[in-house]
Design a protein around this motif. Structure first.
Motif, PDB file in Angstrom:
ATOM      1  N   THR A 122       0.792  -1.235   0.000  1.00 36.26           N
ATOM      2  CA  THR A 122       0.000   0.000   0.000  1.00 36.26           C
ATOM      3  C   THR A 122       0.818   1.276   0.000  1.00 36.26           C
ATOM      4  O   THR A 122       0.486   2.236  -0.694  1.00 36.26           O
ATOM      5  N   THR A 123       1.906   1.326   0.780  1.00 37.90           N
ATOM      6  CA  THR A 123       2.596   2.603   1.026  1.00 37.90           C
ATOM      7  C   THR A 123       4.037   2.561   0.531  1.00 37.90           C
ATOM      8  O   THR A 123       4.791   1.638   0.865  1.00 37.90           O
ATOM      9  N   ASN A 124       4.424   3.574  -0.244  1.00 45.59           N
ATOM     10  CA  ASN A 124       5.797   3.676  -0.732  1.00 45.59           C
ATOM     11  C   ASN A 124       6.671   4.418   0.268  1.00 45.59           C
ATOM     12  O   ASN A 124       6.321   5.505   0.742  1.00 45.59           O
ATOM     13  N   LYS A 125       7.819   3.806   0.600  1.00 53.55           N
ATOM     14  CA  LYS A 125       8.769   4.413   1.524  1.00 53.55           C
ATOM     15  C   LYS A 125      10.122   4.522   0.840  1.00 53.55           C
ATOM     16  O   LYS A 125      10.599   3.555   0.248  1.00 53.55           O
ATOM     17  N   VAL A 126      10.726   5.694   0.925  1.00 54.11           N
ATOM     18  CA  VAL A 126      12.042   5.878   0.336  1.00 54.11           C
ATOM     19  C   VAL A 126      13.065   5.093   1.161  1.00 54.11           C
ATOM     20  O   VAL A 126      12.971   5.019   2.386  1.00 54.11           O
ATOM     21  N   ILE A 127      14.008   4.447   0.471  1.00 54.30           N
ATOM     22  CA  ILE A 127      15.045   3.688   1.170  1.00 54.30           C
ATOM     23  C   ILE A 127      16.416   4.147   0.677  1.00 54.30           C
ATOM     24  O   ILE A 127      16.545   4.667  -0.435  1.00 54.30           O
ATOM     25  N   PRO A 128      17.458   3.949   1.478  1.00 52.88           N
ATOM     26  CA  PRO A 128      18.794   4.423   1.094  1.00 52.88           C
ATOM     27  C   PRO A 128      19.330   3.684  -0.136  1.00 52.88           C
ATOM     28  O   PRO A 128      18.970   2.524  -0.384  1.00 52.88           O
ATOM     29  N   TYR A 129      20.171   4.367  -0.893  1.00 52.22           N
ATOM     30  CA  TYR A 129      20.894   3.700  -1.982  1.00 52.22           C
ATOM     31  C   TYR A 129      21.788   2.619  -1.387  1.00 52.22           C
ATOM     32  O   TYR A 129      22.326   2.771  -0.288  1.00 52.22           O
ATOM     33  N   TYR A 130      21.950   1.528  -2.127  1.00 51.34           N
ATOM     34  CA  TYR A 130      22.829   0.461  -1.658  1.00 51.34           C
ATOM     35  C   TYR A 130      24.096   0.442  -2.499  1.00 51.34           C
ATOM     36  O   TYR A 130      24.037   0.296  -3.725  1.00 51.34           O
ATOM     37  N   ASN A 131      25.229   0.594  -1.844  1.00 54.66           N
ATOM     38  CA  ASN A 131      26.521   0.546  -2.531  1.00 54.66           C
ATOM     39  C   ASN A 131      26.993  -0.905  -2.591  1.00 54.66           C
ATOM     40  O   ASN A 131      27.380  -1.471  -1.574  1.00 54.66           O
ATOM     41  N   ILE A 132      26.984  -1.517  -3.780  1.00 58.09           N
ATOM     42  CA  ILE A 132      27.328  -2.940  -3.873  1.00 58.09           C
ATOM     43  C   ILE A 132      28.839  -3.162  -3.914  1.00 58.09           C
ATOM     44  O   ILE A 132      29.297  -4.302  -3.954  1.00 58.09           O
ATOM     45  N   ALA A 133      29.601  -2.076  -3.877  1.00 56.29           N
ATOM     46  CA  ALA A 133      31.055  -2.142  -3.677  1.00 56.29           C
ATOM     47  C   ALA A 133      31.742  -3.096  -4.657  1.00 56.29           C
ATOM     48  O   ALA A 133      31.565  -2.987  -5.870  1.00 56.29           O
ATOM     49  N   ALA A 134      32.505  -4.073  -4.136  1.00 59.67           N
ATOM     50  CA  ALA A 134      33.378  -4.892  -4.981  1.00 59.67           C
ATOM     51  C   ALA A 134      32.634  -5.835  -5.924  1.00 59.67           C
ATOM     52  O   ALA A 134      33.213  -6.299  -6.902  1.00 59.67           O
ATOM     53  N   ILE A 135      31.387  -6.121  -5.670  1.00 58.29           N
ATOM     54  CA  ILE A 135      30.630  -7.019  -6.557  1.00 58.29           C
ATOM     55  C   ILE A 135      30.156  -6.271  -7.802  1.00 58.29           C
ATOM     56  O   ILE A 135      29.360  -6.778  -8.598  1.00 58.29           O
ATOM     57  N   SER A 136      30.673  -5.076  -8.036  1.00 57.55           N
ATOM     58  CA  SER A 136      30.231  -4.173  -9.109  1.00 57.55           C
ATOM     59  C   SER A 136      30.070  -4.812 -10.488  1.00 57.55           C
ATOM     60  O   SER A 136      29.105  -4.492 -11.196  1.00 57.55           O
ATOM     61  N   PRO A 137      30.952  -5.724 -10.946  1.00 58.63           N
ATOM     62  CA  PRO A 137      30.747  -6.297 -12.281  1.00 58.63           C
ATOM     63  C   PRO A 137      29.442  -7.077 -12.427  1.00 58.63           C
ATOM     64  O   PRO A 137      28.997  -7.350 -13.542  1.00 58.63           O
ATOM     65  N   ALA A 138      28.826  -7.415 -11.293  1.00 54.46           N
ATOM     66  CA  ALA A 138      27.556  -8.150 -11.335  1.00 54.46           C
ATOM     67  C   ALA A 138      26.348  -7.231 -11.374  1.00 54.46           C
ATOM     68  O   ALA A 138      25.236  -7.693 -11.625  1.00 54.46           O
ATOM     69  N   GLY A 139      26.553  -5.901 -11.142  1.00 50.38           N
ATOM     70  CA  GLY A 139      25.347  -5.079 -11.177  1.00 50.38           C
ATOM     71  C   GLY A 139      25.422  -3.682 -10.631  1.00 50.38           C
ATOM     72  O   GLY A 139      24.529  -3.258  -9.903  1.00 50.38           O
TER      73      GLY A 139
END
Length: 598
Positions: free
Chosen positions: A235-252
């Protein structure tokens, strides 16, 4: 004059015919369908682009990139695209095949000698192609990078040595992000440049993807950027922090817009070319259009039997969609979802980017667009979603009821809560700490904090804490199941992090406590144990134990009067006052022995 008029009329007819042939759908009708899907999924905002051969025939934004400030989304809004990044990583290997002589049948250890897997079979037999097609026999082990992120790619990849497979090589398809980390590192070894530098030089620059970037810091330093949202309780949209995927970067780790991603689609629809520049080798494009490994049973949804032969190839899921050959790949990371799709024989490409966590919208929008652009039988995707979500709500309700009924009442932890505190480690994951705060246990991971709610016995349920608020809605689906050693001390916790494997065991090291030198000096001296003289002394501010004929042992304080004997698992030393005598109590797996201070 009449001749000029006839010529202009003829040119207008040619141009109109060309435009019509490029876009043979009703744009207003499509707008209406996509808006309906946005409303039914309660998505804050999304962007979409459709490419026909070498032209963008539709690009648009819907809803908001920032719900709180009512900032509208457009085709230039940046979103995190998650695993839709994977096709870029494999494409770098396609370039390396032509330029550096790499073979997809090579062992990854040829390029990363330090890479070690869990067993001999993986070390000796796995190929780069196995890693690309998710057929190594390794499950996801995603919590290893998600809860324990680090910035160094080599250090993160070293964890693979401790990641247990669940089946043999090439026996079953199973998604694994670490294998894409390895591919990124291979390109780094071959080029002496970081994966990020290669992506910018090989793709972003020649494809005019000037606003696309590769990490959260870059995303936050640009304009027209979407925030990420999660839909709570449907029902309700809540803003969430960006996630820094760091070293796994080549995956996404790529962040991009629908407009700039359309240039990536053009490469795939035009034999690797963009504006007459050969971005990808034509041979690689031809190869990468093909499947490598069957996914599941081949038919994903019984309601759509003509969507079959579901397989995985070079970072593309391949299938037949209503008789048309399709490549596609989704992407999900905190607050964002994406889908990038190609119909190679139809020369159609579609990209959908949204700011909703784990959203169904990209798939629904992609399918609705496919039905319109390819002039296929129209599926009511809005109703399809409503039926799916009703079933999901029912199943989640039932799961909560089952969870509640599974609790064994009137039980309590076997130890005082302070005895669960300490550092917990698994070499394939990392370290986290459990701390006692205000009579409650909290698990502290690299970037996440969880409250541990007692379920029964020594089993606790974790709840993530965001902005100092307890998230009781999101279900991680895991428990902390604490174990004891032969001395009765809490020695480890088991976490069910992989559905295909046994629990992952994190071993506990008690948290060290600070003890003043004045107190430590009280313990210094000689102690008699059945005629044997034991010595307690200080060395570089550490309390030490010497037993004749044995090396010196460091005593690590866990309480004011209790110490772990470093290097001896399950051994402790405790100082006790008995009347006027100070005793040294040695607690060992084979018994407890008391030495009296002289």
């Amino acid at each position: 004059m009449k001749t000029q008029t006839k010529l202009l009329t003829f040119l207008f007819f040619i141009i109109s015919t060309f435009i019509f042939s490029q876009k043979n759908f009703n744009e207003k009708l499509l707008d209406k369908k996509l808006t309906a899907l946005q409303e039914v999924t309660k998505t804050v905002g999304f962007s979409v682009a459709i490419v026909k051969e070498n032209e963008v025939i539709y690009s648009k934004g819907f809803g908001y990139s920032n719900l709180e400030k009512k900032i509208k989304t457009d085709e230039n809004t940046l979103f995190a695209i998650g695993s839709s990044s994977k096709a870029f990583t494999v494409a770098l290997l396609g370039i390396m095949e032509e330029e550096k002589g790499l073979s997809f049948n090579d062992s990854p250890k040829k390029y990363i000698p330090e890479l070690n897997f869990y067993n001999k079979e993986l070390n000796n037999e796995v190929t780069i192609l196995d890693m690309i097609s998710h057929r190594t026999g390794l499950p996801r082990h995603d919590f290893s990078w998600y809860l324990f992120p680090i910035e160094n790619k080599d250090s993160l990849l070293a964890r693979v040595k401790y990641h247990k497979p669940f089946t043999g090589i090439r026996k079953q398809w199973y998604y694994n992000n670490f294998m894409y980390l390895a591919q990124g590192i291979i390109t780094e070894k071959l080029t002496n440049k970081s994966w990020e530098e290669n992506i910018r030089e090989r793709f972003f620059k020649p494809l005019n993807m000037s606003r696309s970037n590769l990490n959260i810091k870059e995303l936050q330093n640009t304009t027209n950027v979407s925030k990420g949202y999660v839909l709570e309780n449907f029902t309700t949209n809540k803003v969430i922090p960006y996630y820094n995927i760091a070293a796994i970067s080549p995956a996404g780790s790529i962040n991009s817009s629908a407009k700039e991603m359309s240039n990536w689609l053009k490469v795939w629809l035009n034999d690797g070319k963009f504006n007459d520049n050969q971005i990808l080798p034509k041979k690689y494009i031809q190869k990468a259009m093909n499947p490598l490994m069957l996914v599941g049973s081949g038919i994903a949804d019984e309601k759509f039997p003509d969507q079959h032969l579901n397989s995985y190839g070079f970072a593309w899921f391949t299938s037949s969609y209503k008789g048309h050959y399709r490549l596609e790949h989704g992407g999900n990371i905190d607050g964002f979802s994406a889908n990038v799709a190609l119909f190679p024989t139809d020369k159609i490409g579609i990209v959908v980017l949204t700011n909703q966590d784990s959203s169904a919208l990209p798939t629904l929008v992609r399918n609705a667009i496919s039905d319109e652009v390819l002039d296929l039988e129209k599926t009511d995707w809005k109703t399809y979603y409503e039926e799916k979500i009703d079933k999901l709500k029912q199943s989640q309700k039932k799961a909560k009821e089952n969870e509640k009924s599974s609790i064994i009442l009137n039980t309590k932890p076997s130890h005082s809560l302070i005895e669960y505190a300490g550092k917990y480690n698994h070499p394939g994951y990392g370290d986290f700490k459990i701390k006692l705060q205000n009579d409650s246990l909290f698990a502290h991971f690299t970037i996440k904090k969880m409250y541990l709610s007692h379920k029964h016995y020594d089993v606790f349920i974790p709840y993530i804490i965001e902005d100092n608020k307890l998230d009781t809605i999101s279900d991680l689906g895991i428990y902390f199941n604490f174990q004891t050693n032969n001395l009765g001390d809490i020695s480890s916790t088991k976490l069910k992090l992989e559905p295909t494997l046994d629990d992952i065991i994190f071993k506990r090291t008690p948290e060290e406590v600070d003890i003043t030198k004045e107190i430590l000096n009280k313990y210094v001296g000689l102690y008699s144990l059945s005629g044997t003289e034991l010595k307690i002394f200080l060395k570089e501010e550490n309390l030490m134990l010497f037993v004749p004929g044995q090396p010196e042992y460091t005593l690590t304080p866990i309480k004011e009067n209790e110490f772990m004997i470093k290097g001896l698992t399950g051994y402790k030393a405790r100082f006790e006052v008995n009347k006027s005598t100070l005793n040294l109590v040695l607690i060992q797996p084979n018994g407890t022995f008391t030495a009296i201070k002289k």
